[in-house]
Design an enzyme around this catalytic site. Structure first.
Site, mmCIF file in Angstrom:
data_model
loop_
_atom_site.group_PDB
_atom_site.id
_atom_site.type_symbol
_atom_site.label_atom_id
_atom_site.label_comp_id
_atom_site.label_asym_id
_atom_site.label_seq_id
_atom_site.Cartn_x
_atom_site.Cartn_y
_atom_site.Cartn_z
ATOM 1 N N GLY A 5 39.562 37.907 35.763
ATOM 2 C CA GLY A 5 40.923 38.770 35.454
ATOM 3 C C GLY A 5 42.047 38.028 36.174
ATOM 4 O O GLY A 5 42.352 36.741 36.203
ATOM 5 N N VAL A 6 42.845 39.033 36.693
ATOM 6 C CA VAL A 6 44.178 38.369 37.306
ATOM 7 C C VAL A 6 43.939 37.655 38.411
ATOM 8 O O VAL A 6 44.480 36.502 38.779
ATOM 9 C CB VAL A 6 45.158 39.432 37.316
ATOM 10 N N ASP A 7 42.728 37.759 39.334
ATOM 11 C CA ASP A 7 42.463 37.088 40.356
ATOM 12 C C ASP A 7 42.122 35.517 40.177
ATOM 13 O O ASP A 7 42.394 34.771 40.799
ATOM 14 C CB ASP A 7 41.204 37.692 41.066
ATOM 15 N N SER A 38 43.170 47.497 39.793
ATOM 16 C CA SER A 38 42.070 48.415 39.607
ATOM 17 C C SER A 38 41.900 48.821 38.159
ATOM 18 O O SER A 38 40.815 49.295 37.759
ATOM 19 C CB SER A 38 41.760 49.423 40.560
ATOM 20 N N THR A 39 42.971 48.477 37.490
ATOM 21 C CA THR A 39 42.858 49.293 35.925
ATOM 22 C C THR A 39 42.159 48.047 34.816
ATOM 23 O O THR A 39 42.068 48.266 33.660
ATOM 24 C CB THR A 39 44.166 49.423 35.326
ATOM 25 N N GLY A 40 41.420 47.031 35.423
ATOM 26 C CA GLY A 40 40.869 46.189 34.319
ATOM 27 C C GLY A 40 39.091 46.467 34.837
ATOM 28 O O GLY A 40 38.886 47.669 34.546
ATOM 29 N N VAL A 41 38.689 45.458 35.172
ATOM 30 C CA VAL A 41 37.016 45.707 35.395
ATOM 31 C C VAL A 41 36.888 46.641 36.136
ATOM 32 O O VAL A 41 35.727 47.333 36.093
ATOM 33 C CB VAL A 41 36.725 44.174 35.836
HETATM 34 P P1 ADP Z 1 40.504 44.743 38.657
HETATM 35 O O1 ADP Z 1 39.205 44.246 38.968
HETATM 36 O O2 ADP Z 1 41.237 45.156 39.961
HETATM 37 O O3 ADP Z 1 40.360 45.925 37.763
HETATM 38 P P2 ADP Z 1 41.532 43.037 36.707
HETATM 39 O O4 ADP Z 1 41.762 41.655 36.948
HETATM 40 O O5 ADP Z 1 40.147 43.036 36.006
HETATM 41 O O6 ADP Z 1 41.329 43.423 38.193
HETATM 42 O O7 ADP Z 1 42.510 43.596 36.022
HETATM 43 C C1 ADP Z 1 43.730 44.232 36.732
HETATM 44 C C2 ADP Z 1 45.070 44.031 35.537
HETATM 45 O O8 ADP Z 1 45.625 42.779 35.772
HETATM 46 C C3 ADP Z 1 44.468 44.378 34.135
HETATM 47 O O9 ADP Z 1 45.704 45.333 33.613
HETATM 48 C C4 ADP Z 1 44.757 43.055 33.452
HETATM 49 O O10 ADP Z 1 44.904 43.296 32.051
HETATM 50 C C5 ADP Z 1 45.518 42.515 34.422
HETATM 51 N N1 ADP Z 1 45.634 40.941 33.886
HETATM 52 C C6 ADP Z 1 44.615 40.000 33.764
HETATM 53 N N2 ADP Z 1 45.205 38.743 33.916
HETATM 54 C C7 ADP Z 1 46.454 38.823 33.960
HETATM 55 C C8 ADP Z 1 47.471 37.878 34.205
HETATM 56 N N3 ADP Z 1 47.208 36.490 34.028
HETATM 57 N N4 ADP Z 1 48.685 38.271 34.714
HETATM 58 C C9 ADP Z 1 48.975 39.637 34.809
HETATM 59 N N5 ADP Z 1 48.018 40.704 34.718
HETATM 60 C C10 ADP Z 1 46.909 40.302 34.220
#
Ligand code: ADP
Length: 172
Positions: free
Chosen positions: A36-38, A121-124
Protein backbone atom coordinates in the site's frame (compact mmCIF):
# COMPACT_ATOMS: atom_id res chain seq x y z
CA UNK A 1 -15.50 22.97 12.49
CA UNK A 2 -16.10 25.51 9.73
CA UNK A 3 -13.86 28.06 11.45
CA UNK A 4 -10.73 26.15 10.57
CA UNK A 5 -11.69 24.89 7.12
CA UNK A 6 -9.08 27.14 5.45
CA UNK A 7 -6.41 25.09 7.23
CA UNK A 8 -7.69 21.72 6.01
CA UNK A 9 -7.47 20.55 2.43
CA UNK A 10 -8.77 17.27 1.03
CA UNK A 11 -6.88 16.16 -2.05
CA UNK A 12 -6.72 13.14 -4.32
CA UNK A 13 -3.07 12.34 -4.92
CA UNK A 14 -0.24 9.90 -4.67
CA UNK A 15 1.16 11.09 -1.34
CA UNK A 16 4.72 10.52 -2.55
CA UNK A 17 4.35 13.49 -4.92
CA UNK A 18 3.40 16.09 -2.30
CA UNK A 19 5.83 18.92 -1.55
CA UNK A 20 4.91 19.43 2.08
CA UNK A 21 6.91 19.56 5.29
CA UNK A 22 5.81 16.06 6.27
CA UNK A 23 3.79 13.20 4.90
CA UNK A 24 2.25 10.66 7.25
CA UNK A 25 2.81 7.05 6.31
CA UNK A 26 0.43 4.24 7.26
CA UNK A 27 3.25 2.01 8.46
CA UNK A 28 3.35 -1.30 10.30
CA UNK A 29 5.04 -2.00 13.63
CA UNK A 30 8.29 -3.14 12.06
CA UNK A 31 8.69 0.19 10.20
CA UNK A 32 10.55 -1.79 7.59
CA UNK A 33 8.12 -1.20 4.74
CA UNK A 34 5.09 -3.07 3.49
CA UNK A 35 2.37 -2.81 0.88
CA UNK A 36 0.00 0.00 0.00
CA UNK A 37 1.05 3.53 0.78
CA UNK A 38 3.97 2.28 2.89
CA UNK A 39 5.45 0.44 -0.09
CA UNK A 40 4.93 3.45 -2.35
CA UNK A 41 6.70 5.74 0.12
CA UNK A 42 9.67 3.39 0.52
CA UNK A 43 9.99 2.93 -3.24
CA UNK A 44 9.92 6.66 -3.89
CA UNK A 45 12.22 7.56 -0.98
CA UNK A 46 14.90 5.04 -1.96
CA UNK A 47 16.81 2.51 0.16
CA UNK A 48 18.13 5.12 2.60
CA UNK A 49 14.69 5.27 4.18
CA UNK A 50 14.56 1.64 5.25
CA UNK A 51 18.11 1.97 6.54
CA UNK A 52 17.08 4.80 8.85
CA UNK A 53 13.88 2.98 9.84
CA UNK A 54 15.91 -0.09 10.79
CA UNK A 55 17.64 1.97 13.49
CA UNK A 56 14.36 2.93 15.18
CA UNK A 57 13.44 -0.37 16.84
CA UNK A 58 9.92 -0.52 15.40
CA UNK A 59 6.91 1.41 16.65
CA UNK A 60 3.89 0.54 18.76
CA UNK A 61 0.36 0.74 17.37
CA UNK A 62 -1.02 4.24 17.84
CA UNK A 63 2.47 5.78 17.97
CA UNK A 64 4.55 7.63 15.37
CA UNK A 65 8.22 8.04 14.53
CA UNK A 66 9.72 10.63 12.21
CA UNK A 67 12.49 10.17 9.63
CA UNK A 68 14.10 12.07 6.82
CA UNK A 69 12.45 11.86 3.43
CA UNK A 70 15.48 11.17 1.19
CA UNK A 71 14.37 11.20 -2.49
CA UNK A 72 10.81 12.28 -1.71
CA UNK A 73 9.86 15.92 -2.39
CA UNK A 74 8.62 16.38 1.20
CA UNK A 75 11.02 17.18 4.05
CA UNK A 76 10.09 14.51 6.62
CA UNK A 77 8.14 11.28 6.85
CA UNK A 78 6.07 10.58 9.94
CA UNK A 79 5.49 6.85 10.22
CA UNK A 80 2.22 6.17 12.05
CA UNK A 81 1.21 2.65 12.98
CA UNK A 82 -2.55 2.39 12.72
CA UNK A 83 -4.63 -0.35 14.30
CA UNK A 84 -5.86 -3.39 12.42
CA UNK A 85 -9.68 -3.37 12.60
CA UNK A 86 -10.89 -6.33 14.66
CA UNK A 87 -14.53 -5.30 14.99
CA UNK A 88 -14.09 -2.19 17.10
CA UNK A 89 -13.78 -3.61 20.61
CA UNK A 90 -9.98 -3.64 20.71
CA UNK A 91 -9.42 0.08 21.19
CA UNK A 92 -9.18 0.58 17.45
CA UNK A 93 -10.84 4.02 17.60
CA UNK A 94 -8.58 5.31 20.37
CA UNK A 95 -5.51 3.93 18.63
CA UNK A 96 -6.41 5.58 15.33
CA UNK A 97 -7.05 8.90 17.08
CA UNK A 98 -3.71 8.48 18.80
CA UNK A 99 -1.95 8.19 15.42
CA UNK A 100 -3.37 11.52 14.28
CA UNK A 101 -2.74 13.10 17.65
CA UNK A 102 0.89 11.97 17.85
CA UNK A 103 1.63 12.95 14.24
CA UNK A 104 0.28 16.45 14.89
CA UNK A 105 2.30 16.71 18.10
CA UNK A 106 5.42 15.91 16.07
CA UNK A 107 4.40 18.57 13.55
CA UNK A 108 3.98 21.13 16.33
CA UNK A 109 7.18 20.21 18.16
CA UNK A 110 9.19 20.40 14.94
CA UNK A 111 7.55 23.58 13.59
CA UNK A 112 6.25 21.79 10.50
CA UNK A 113 4.07 24.14 8.50
CA UNK A 114 2.28 21.52 6.42
CA UNK A 115 1.44 17.90 7.05
CA UNK A 116 -0.28 15.47 4.67
CA UNK A 117 -2.02 12.41 6.05
CA UNK A 118 -2.65 9.18 4.21
CA UNK A 119 -5.92 7.50 5.20
CA UNK A 120 -4.32 5.44 7.97
CA UNK A 121 -5.73 1.92 8.57
CA UNK A 122 -8.42 2.19 5.88
CA UNK A 123 -6.70 -0.08 3.35
CA UNK A 124 -5.48 -3.56 4.22
CA UNK A 125 -6.05 -2.87 7.94
CA UNK A 126 -9.79 -2.66 7.26
CA UNK A 127 -10.88 0.26 9.43
CA UNK A 128 -14.37 1.43 8.32
CA UNK A 129 -13.76 4.48 6.18
CA UNK A 130 -16.56 6.76 7.38
CA UNK A 131 -15.59 6.29 10.98
CA UNK A 132 -11.89 6.70 10.23
CA UNK A 133 -12.67 10.01 8.50
CA UNK A 134 -14.65 11.25 11.51
CA UNK A 135 -11.87 10.31 13.93
CA UNK A 136 -9.22 11.92 11.72
CA UNK A 137 -11.13 15.19 11.41
CA UNK A 138 -12.07 15.37 15.08
CA UNK A 139 -8.46 14.89 16.12
CA UNK A 140 -7.18 17.39 13.57
CA UNK A 141 -9.75 19.99 14.65
CA UNK A 142 -8.76 19.55 18.29
CA UNK A 143 -5.18 20.52 17.35
CA UNK A 144 -6.32 23.49 15.28
CA UNK A 145 -8.41 24.69 18.21
CA UNK A 146 -5.34 24.34 20.43
CA UNK A 147 -3.42 26.62 18.11
CA UNK A 148 -1.67 24.56 15.43
CA UNK A 149 -1.12 27.08 12.65
CA UNK A 150 -0.01 24.79 9.85
CA UNK A 151 -1.79 23.42 6.82
CA UNK A 152 -3.29 19.93 7.16
CA UNK A 153 -3.81 17.94 3.98
CA UNK A 154 -5.87 14.78 3.87
CA UNK A 155 -4.48 12.79 0.99
CA UNK A 156 -7.02 10.36 -0.44
CA UNK A 157 -6.06 7.88 -3.11
CA UNK A 158 -9.44 7.98 -4.87
CA UNK A 159 -12.13 10.56 -5.47
CA UNK A 160 -14.58 8.23 -3.76
CA UNK A 161 -12.62 8.33 -0.52
CA UNK A 162 -12.86 12.12 -0.36
CA UNK A 163 -16.64 11.81 0.12
CA UNK A 164 -16.21 10.42 3.64
CA UNK A 165 -14.35 13.56 4.67
CA UNK A 166 -16.64 15.96 2.82
CA UNK A 167 -19.70 14.34 4.40
CA UNK A 168 -18.11 14.60 7.79
CA UNK A 169 -17.14 18.24 7.31
CA UNK A 170 -20.73 19.11 6.47
CA UNK A 171 -22.39 16.92 9.12
CA UNK A 172 -20.02 16.46 12.05
P1 ADP B 1 -3.23 0.27 6.14
O1 ADP B 1 -2.44 -1.00 6.19
O2 ADP B 1 -2.91 1.20 7.28
O3 ADP B 1 -4.70 0.03 5.95
P2 ADP B 1 -2.84 0.87 3.29
O4 ADP B 1 -1.59 1.33 2.66
O5 ADP B 1 -3.33 -0.50 2.95
O6 ADP B 1 -2.63 1.04 4.87
O7 ADP B 1 -4.00 1.89 3.00
C1 ADP B 1 -4.11 3.15 3.60
C2 ADP B 1 -4.68 4.14 2.60
O8 ADP B 1 -3.65 4.58 1.72
C3 ADP B 1 -5.78 3.59 1.71
O9 ADP B 1 -6.82 4.57 1.65
C4 ADP B 1 -5.10 3.46 0.34
O10 ADP B 1 -6.03 3.63 -0.72
C5 ADP B 1 -4.14 4.62 0.40
N1 ADP B 1 -2.99 4.60 -0.52
C6 ADP B 1 -2.36 3.55 -1.11
N2 ADP B 1 -1.31 4.00 -1.86
C7 ADP B 1 -1.29 5.35 -1.73
C8 ADP B 1 -0.47 6.39 -2.25
N3 ADP B 1 0.56 6.15 -3.07
N4 ADP B 1 -0.75 7.68 -1.89
C9 ADP B 1 -1.78 7.98 -1.07
N5 ADP B 1 -2.59 7.04 -0.54
C10 ADP B 1 -2.35 5.74 -0.87
Amino acid sequence: METYSNQIKIVVADITTLKVDAIVNAANRSLLGGGGVDGAIHRAAGPELVRECATLGGCETGQCKMTDAYRLPCKKVIHAVGPVWHGGSHQERQLLASCYDNALKLAEDNQLESIAFSCISTGVYGFPKAEAARIALQTIFAHLRDGYQGQVIICCFSEEDTEYYKDCLSNC
